[in-house]
Enzyme design. Structure first.
Site, PDB file in Angstrom:
ATOM      1  N   HIS A 238      95.030 101.531  -2.185  1.00 30.24           N
ATOM      2  CA  HIS A 238      94.396 100.952  -3.198  1.00 30.24           C
ATOM      3  C   HIS A 238      95.292  99.639  -3.592  1.00 30.24           C
ATOM      4  O   HIS A 238      94.689  98.540  -4.017  1.00 30.24           O
ATOM      5  CB  HIS A 238      94.336 101.911  -4.362  1.00 30.24           C
ATOM      6  CG  HIS A 238      93.388 103.298  -3.980  1.00 30.24           C
ATOM      7  ND1 HIS A 238      92.192 103.223  -3.931  1.00 30.24           N
ATOM      8  CD2 HIS A 238      94.115 104.474  -3.926  1.00 30.24           C
ATOM      9  CE1 HIS A 238      91.967 104.420  -3.686  1.00 30.24           C
ATOM     10  NE2 HIS A 238      93.180 105.253  -3.622  1.00 30.24           N
TER      11      HIS A 238
HETATM   12  O1  RIB Z   1      92.437 105.704  -8.386  1.00 29.91           O
HETATM   13  C1  RIB Z   1      93.763 104.697  -7.583  1.00 29.91           C
HETATM   14  C2  RIB Z   1      94.779 104.265  -8.454  1.00 29.91           C
HETATM   15  O2  RIB Z   1      95.453 105.315  -9.022  1.00 29.91           O
HETATM   16  C3  RIB Z   1      96.047 103.666  -7.881  1.00 29.91           C
HETATM   17  O3  RIB Z   1      96.648 102.615  -8.579  1.00 29.91           O
HETATM   18  C4  RIB Z   1      96.927 104.644  -7.650  1.00 29.91           C
HETATM   19  O4  RIB Z   1      98.357 104.293  -7.520  1.00 29.91           O
HETATM   20  C5  RIB Z   1      96.728 105.394  -8.858  1.00 29.91           C
HETATM   21  O5  RIB Z   1      97.473 104.664 -10.074  1.00 29.91           O
END
Ligand code: RIB
Ligand code: CA
Length: 312
Positions: A238
């Site tokens: 992500h």
């Molecule tokens: O949903 C994914 C996000 O939530 C990413 O930033 C992961 O590190 C968590 O913070």
């Protein structure tokens, strides 16, 4: 690839945040990191940011500690089941030789962007950014761009509607989306197109650098969650997507949309409601819709192997 953009990274390390730090070090002028509670508690997210910098040999980058919880004070739950109790996938970090530069992440965000030429990249709950807007409502005019990992054009991950970063502090997210930033949103619909797993841990271990070995071990844990929970071998990376959007915007497609954050709904609290109607309200965000996943992964792996680009 654009010149090395100046960025400040607000994050909650977190395994994917750690990859985002390596990616930022390699391809950006990373002026500072601000930490926020999210994946795990603030002490761990702050320590983990320092660990990533120390492993990378980037001790010169200051880490400023931020908010220990959401604006409304209710820390519902963290994501330690995804990232491990200490947030680094169960990997034992080295003994730290560096410490946070301050516990004023808000002041650091305002200072780092005073020149009007520093992009803000936020890959955790948006509490620090909302507090910065509260301390200085004119801040939005000095931030040329804000790129967040958060939200989703479709399904959430904490609930059917809400993605973790927004879900963890919907009031903060709502303020940020309403503030008037030139805001780009890397939501789950996008980040799920950039996935890493066993093949990448082999590449990292073959490279054998300290950051690569550490990251491979953390990725094993992180990917294992995806395998157990979703039956998918490779897990979404992500947070590096938000950094890469600044560095290589050509790797992504995006659409202007009006996005609101639901702060009330019984089933939808924390949802980023993206308006795709033909007569939608005027856009307040650029929502990323497509990624060249393979190219993105290659850039993330290269950065994780050699965050400072010393090997050329
Ligand atoms: O949903 C994914 C996000 O939530 C990413 O930033 C992961 O590190 C968590 O913070
Ligand atoms: Ca994160």
């Amino acid at each position: 690839m654009t010149d090395r953009p100046r960025i400040v990274l607000d994050c909650d390390p977190g395994v994917d945040d750690t990859f985002a730090i390596f990616t930022a070090l390699r391809y950006c002028d990373l002026v500072a990191i601000t930490s926020v509670a999210g994946n795990v508690g603030l002490n761990h997210t702050t320590r983990n940011a320092l660990v990533a910098l120390q492993l990378a040999g980037a001790e010169h980058v200051p880490v400023h500690q931020g908010a220990a919880g959401p604006l409304n004070g209710e820390v519902i739950e963290d994501a330690s089941h995804v990232h491990g109790a200490a947030g680094l996938g169960g990997v034992t970090p080295p003994e730290l030789t560096i410490a946070p530069a301050s516990d004023d992440a808000v002041g650091a965000l305002l200072d780092a962007t005073a020149d009007g030429d520093t992009v803000v990249v936020a890959v955790g709950p948006l509490t620090n950014l909302a507090l910065a807007l509260e301390r200085d409502p004119t801040w939005v005019h000095r931030v040329p761009r804000l790129v967040i990992m958060g939200g989703s054009l479709d399904a959430g991950n904490v609930t059917a509607a809400a993605e973790f970063n927004i879900w963890a502090d919907p009031e903060a997210a709502a303020r940020v989306f309403q503030a008037g930033f030139d805001l780009t949103m890397a939501g789950l619909n996008l980040t799920h197109q950039v996935r890493m797993g066993p093949p990448e841990t082999v590449r990292l271990r073959d490279a054998g650098s300290p950051t690569a070995i550490f990251a491979a071990d953390a990725l094993d844990f992180y990917a294992d969650y995806s395998r157990r929970e979703y039956g998918i071998e490779k897990t979404a990376m992500h947070d590096p997507c938000a950094v890469l959007e600044v560095v290589r915007p050509d790797l992504f497609a995006r659409e202007p949309m009006h996005v609101v954050v639901e702060t009330q709904g019984t089933h939808t609290r924390g949802m980023t409601l993206c308006d795709r109607r033909l007569n939608a309200e005027s856009a307040n965000a650029s929502v990323m819709t497509a990624a060249d996943g393979e190219a993105a992964v290659d850039l993330i792996v290269a950065a994780t192997i050699d965050p400072l680009g010393v090997s050329g």
